[in-house]
Design an enzyme around this catalytic site. Sequence first.
Site, PDB file in Angstrom:
ATOM      1  N   THR A  13       0.805  -1.223   0.000  1.00  0.00           N
ATOM      2  CA  THR A  13       0.000   0.000   0.000  1.00  0.00           C
ATOM      3  C   THR A  13       0.839   1.274   0.000  1.00  0.00           C
ATOM      4  O   THR A  13       0.466   2.262  -0.626  1.00  0.00           O
ATOM      5  CB  THR A  13      -0.914  -0.007   1.253  1.00  0.00           C
ATOM      6  N   ASP A  57       1.819  -7.203  -3.891  1.00  0.00           N
ATOM      7  CA  ASP A  57       1.072  -7.167  -2.633  1.00  0.00           C
ATOM      8  C   ASP A  57       1.791  -8.196  -1.753  1.00  0.00           C
ATOM      9  O   ASP A  57       2.132  -9.288  -2.214  1.00  0.00           O
ATOM     10  CB  ASP A  57      -0.375  -7.603  -2.894  1.00  0.00           C
ATOM     11  N   SER A  58       2.019  -7.878  -0.496  1.00  0.00           N
ATOM     12  CA  SER A  58       2.877  -8.760   0.301  1.00  0.00           C
ATOM     13  C   SER A  58       2.244 -10.122   0.568  1.00  0.00           C
ATOM     14  O   SER A  58       2.930 -11.039   1.018  1.00  0.00           O
ATOM     15  CB  SER A  58       3.300  -8.077   1.591  1.00  0.00           C
ATOM     16  N   THR A  89       2.039  -4.516   4.620  1.00  0.00           N
ATOM     17  CA  THR A  89       2.027  -4.853   6.046  1.00  0.00           C
ATOM     18  C   THR A  89       1.603  -6.301   6.314  1.00  0.00           C
ATOM     19  O   THR A  89       1.950  -6.861   7.353  1.00  0.00           O
ATOM     20  CB  THR A  89       1.062  -3.926   6.816  1.00  0.00           C
ATOM     21  N   ASP A  90       0.851  -6.893   5.362  1.00  0.00           N
ATOM     22  CA  ASP A  90       0.256  -8.205   5.652  1.00  0.00           C
ATOM     23  C   ASP A  90       1.287  -9.267   6.047  1.00  0.00           C
ATOM     24  O   ASP A  90       1.062 -10.036   6.970  1.00  0.00           O
ATOM     25  CB  ASP A  90      -0.558  -8.701   4.439  1.00  0.00           C
TER      26      ASP A  90
HETATM   27  N1  ASP Z   1      -2.326  -6.093   1.177  1.00  0.00           N
HETATM   28  C1  ASP Z   1      -1.323  -5.087   1.385  1.00  0.00           C
HETATM   29  C2  ASP Z   1       0.026  -5.781   1.468  1.00  0.00           C
HETATM   30  O1  ASP Z   1       0.373  -6.369   2.449  1.00  0.00           O
HETATM   31  C3  ASP Z   1      -1.598  -4.316   2.602  1.00  0.00           C
HETATM   32  C4  ASP Z   1      -0.518  -3.307   2.921  1.00  0.00           C
HETATM   33  O2  ASP Z   1       0.277  -2.914   2.093  1.00  0.00           O
HETATM   34  O3  ASP Z   1      -0.456  -2.894   4.053  1.00  0.00           O
HETATM   35  O4  ASP Z   1       0.769  -5.754   0.551  1.00  0.00           O
END
Ligand code: ASP
Length: 342
Positions: A13, A57-58, A89-90
């Site tokens: 994100t 996306d993680s 963050t995931d």
């Molecule tokens: N789905 C996103 C990810 O982990 C959420 C984020 O970036 O915080 O890549």
Amino acid sequence: MKTKILIIYTGGTIGMVLDNKTNTLVPFDFEHLYKQVPEVEKFDLELSVKSFDKPIDSSDMTIDAWQKLAAIIDDNYQLYDGFVILHGTDTMAYTAAALSFMLENLGKPVILTGSQLPIGMIRTDGKENLITAIEIAAAKNHGTPVINEVAIYFEYKLYRGNRTHKYNAEHFDAFKSPNYPILAEAGINIEYNYPCLMPKPSGELKLRLDMDGNIGVLKLFPGITPAVVSSVLHSNGLKALIIETFGSGNVTTQEWFLNEIENAVSQRNLVVLNVTQCNQGAVNQGRYATSKGLLKAGVIGGSDITFEAAVTKLMYLFGNFSNIDEIKTNLSKNLRGEITAA
Ligand code: ASP
């Protein structure tokens, strides 16, 4: 000479902006970081940016991507004073834990950060996270880096990477390190918790690229059936199993269950690690009658390890050691600050 920081953008994100034409969030070109976050230009630092060819996306994170990241750090280790990894963050806590095992004798800061709201949005938490992560990566004491480990910086706090867990999908304050104190807190000043930081290693950085993904997980619940337990324990290629247990490492005392575990350990050499389902506290096998059976079966107690660190530690141990006894001994040891143990 200016302090040099390498920023590595993997995706997530933090790197998104709103595309006005399509009204969707799309990754922005991180080579143009200054356009999005002009504040970073004010640092008296030399910043360079490298981006994954295809930002992810993680939730799409893989062992391959960890290897790529670890190799980028190794290749650039002598050229930079610190590293900032921008990551979704995931799975950030998994990547931080994986890198802590892959970068043995790390003597420079590797700071992961990201955001809950894209950097292109007015209320973004990404700018503060990025700016302070850079400041921490550049921090030195008498010419040597303050941080000698993989850490996560998020919402004013710095956490040890392999102690961290994402516990909130919504709040800016998304991470916790329930079994280890925070490493620093950012207010008007950045206050470092010096006694809790990793000391400078004595050896040279050693890259441990091999990670073995043949790890399984069995999360227990009252009423779990023998068929489900047996199918997990007999998964193809399985080398190690994490049992997620109740409380301080307790399980059912039913004979069929303990027999399954005991057979897997003694007859098939499966390495079984006991990790608690609780968010805080440690496994203590033998404290209750309901964990004595596991001790007898040769299951290893995971102490206060996070699930994320347990998975990546097993991947690292099976990738780098072939002797089962050596793997088991290392599993009980504190290798990179991931557990409270001797
Ligand atoms: N789905 C996103 C990810 O982990 C959420 C984020 O970036 O915080 O890549």
